[in-house]
Design an enzyme around this catalytic site. Structure first.
Site, PDB file in Angstrom:
ATOM      1  N   TYR A  92      40.708  39.925  49.371  1.00  0.00           N
ATOM      2  CA  TYR A  92      40.125  40.593  48.210  1.00  0.00           C
ATOM      3  C   TYR A  92      39.839  39.641  47.036  1.00  0.00           C
ATOM      4  O   TYR A  92      39.322  40.080  46.009  1.00  0.00           O
ATOM      5  CB  TYR A  92      41.060  41.698  47.705  1.00  0.00           C
ATOM      6  CG  TYR A  92      41.281  42.826  48.686  1.00  0.00           C
ATOM      7  CD1 TYR A  92      40.260  43.707  49.021  1.00  0.00           C
ATOM      8  CD2 TYR A  92      42.533  43.013  49.279  1.00  0.00           C
ATOM      9  CE1 TYR A  92      40.468  44.742  49.916  1.00  0.00           C
ATOM     10  CE2 TYR A  92      42.749  44.057  50.173  1.00  0.00           C
ATOM     11  CZ  TYR A  92      41.720  44.912  50.488  1.00  0.00           C
ATOM     12  OH  TYR A  92      41.916  45.941  51.377  1.00  0.00           O
ATOM     13  N   ASP A 114      37.130  45.759  36.336  1.00  0.00           N
ATOM     14  CA  ASP A 114      35.705  45.720  36.693  1.00  0.00           C
ATOM     15  C   ASP A 114      35.001  46.989  36.265  1.00  0.00           C
ATOM     16  O   ASP A 114      35.583  48.068  36.241  1.00  0.00           O
ATOM     17  CB  ASP A 114      35.560  45.538  38.207  1.00  0.00           C
ATOM     18  CG  ASP A 114      36.236  46.664  38.989  1.00  0.00           C
ATOM     19  OD1 ASP A 114      35.529  47.470  39.618  1.00  0.00           O
ATOM     20  OD2 ASP A 114      37.493  46.749  38.971  1.00  0.00           O
ATOM     21  N   ASN A 156      44.605  51.635  43.450  1.00  0.00           N
ATOM     22  CA  ASN A 156      44.731  53.060  43.148  1.00  0.00           C
ATOM     23  C   ASN A 156      46.103  53.471  42.633  1.00  0.00           C
ATOM     24  O   ASN A 156      46.293  54.620  42.228  1.00  0.00           O
ATOM     25  CB  ASN A 156      44.383  53.900  44.384  1.00  0.00           C
ATOM     26  CG  ASN A 156      42.918  53.789  44.738  1.00  0.00           C
ATOM     27  OD1 ASN A 156      42.144  53.108  44.077  1.00  0.00           O
ATOM     28  ND2 ASN A 156      42.525  54.464  45.799  1.00  0.00           N
ATOM     29  N   HIS A 169      36.082  44.255  42.738  1.00  0.00           N
ATOM     30  CA  HIS A 169      37.227  45.019  42.243  1.00  0.00           C
ATOM     31  C   HIS A 169      38.343  44.111  41.711  1.00  0.00           C
ATOM     32  O   HIS A 169      39.282  44.603  41.090  1.00  0.00           O
ATOM     33  CB  HIS A 169      37.774  45.909  43.372  1.00  0.00           C
ATOM     34  CG  HIS A 169      37.913  47.349  42.999  1.00  0.00           C
ATOM     35  ND1 HIS A 169      37.418  47.903  41.833  1.00  0.00           N
ATOM     36  CD2 HIS A 169      38.525  48.390  43.662  1.00  0.00           C
ATOM     37  CE1 HIS A 169      37.706  49.206  41.799  1.00  0.00           C
ATOM     38  NE2 HIS A 169      38.373  49.515  42.893  1.00  0.00           N
ATOM     39  N   ASN A 194      39.477  54.288  39.610  1.00  0.00           N
ATOM     40  CA  ASN A 194      40.753  54.776  40.139  1.00  0.00           C
ATOM     41  C   ASN A 194      41.965  54.028  39.593  1.00  0.00           C
ATOM     42  O   ASN A 194      43.042  54.616  39.440  1.00  0.00           O
ATOM     43  CB  ASN A 194      40.748  54.726  41.664  1.00  0.00           C
ATOM     44  CG  ASN A 194      39.847  55.785  42.274  1.00  0.00           C
ATOM     45  OD1 ASN A 194      39.652  56.851  41.690  1.00  0.00           O
ATOM     46  ND2 ASN A 194      39.291  55.506  43.433  1.00  0.00           N
TER      47      ASN A 194
END
Length: 200
Positions: free
Chosen positions: A27, A104, A79, A32, A125
């Protein structure tokens, strides 16, 4: 001029500065994870290692100018970012108004910045989780533009979990530099000045 709250903690930590993202190498350069990228920038500039695993997060403490801060990268997945923030804020008795969140924003062009004193989740989220855990929307935030999905039918999750193209990384790195400088102004209590100088 906006005034941050006074803290009452044995550790004298004034501010919690949080970058949102997802843990794990896959990631690292995704949209994100713009918040994580900004924390890395601040970490490098201020020589604050963000390596200690505590409160379900990687954290590091140090000083930015005369202000004692904790830098945080939650490790709970996006989340559930609020869990780490709540635990840390409770432990150090950091007021909600002194928690600065970097994340972001798909409504901004890549590399653009937008600073807000407070506000709703706006469909993000990670911010939803923070508002839920803190029972408050009254924390300042720094939004990093990552660009909108290319067409309405494009899956939003695929978009935000996609990596920045190489030609955008320069503007994202510049945004992280601007976020760092904006936060230094914010720590002085003058959020309006930071907004005036850096909001796109």
């Amino acid at each position: 001029m906006f005034k941050f709250a006074k803290t009452k903690s044995a550790g004298n930590v004034e501010f919690l500065i949080v970058g949102l993202g997802n843990p794990g190498k896959k990631y690292e350069t995704t949209r994100h994870n713009a918040g994580f990228m900004c924390i890395d920038k601040i970490s490098d500039e201020e020589r604050i290692d963000v390596k200690k695993l505590k409160f379900h997060a990687l954290i590091g403490d140090g000083y930015i100018d005369s202000h004692k801060v904790i830098l945080m990268k939650p490790q709970t997945m996006m989340n559930n970012s609020g869990q780490a923030i709540k635990e840390c804020a409770d432990f150090y008795k950091i007021p909600v108004e002194n928690i600065i969140v970097i994340y972001d924003d798909i409504s901004l062009e890549p590399g653009k910045l937008r600073i807000r004193r407070k506000g709703s989740a706006g469909g993000h989220n990670g911010i939803k989780s923070i508002i839920s855990h803190l029972s408050s929307e009254n924390f300042p935030r720094v939004k990093i533009g990552v660009g909108a999905k290319p067409h309405p039918d494009y899956d939003l999750v695929d978009w935000v979990l996609g990596s920045f193209p190489k030609d955008q990384l320069k503007s994202i790195n510049e945004a992280c530099e601007n976020a760092y400088n904006a936060i230094k102004i914010m720590l002085s209590g003058d959020i309006d000045a930071a907004m005036s100088k850096y909001n796109s």
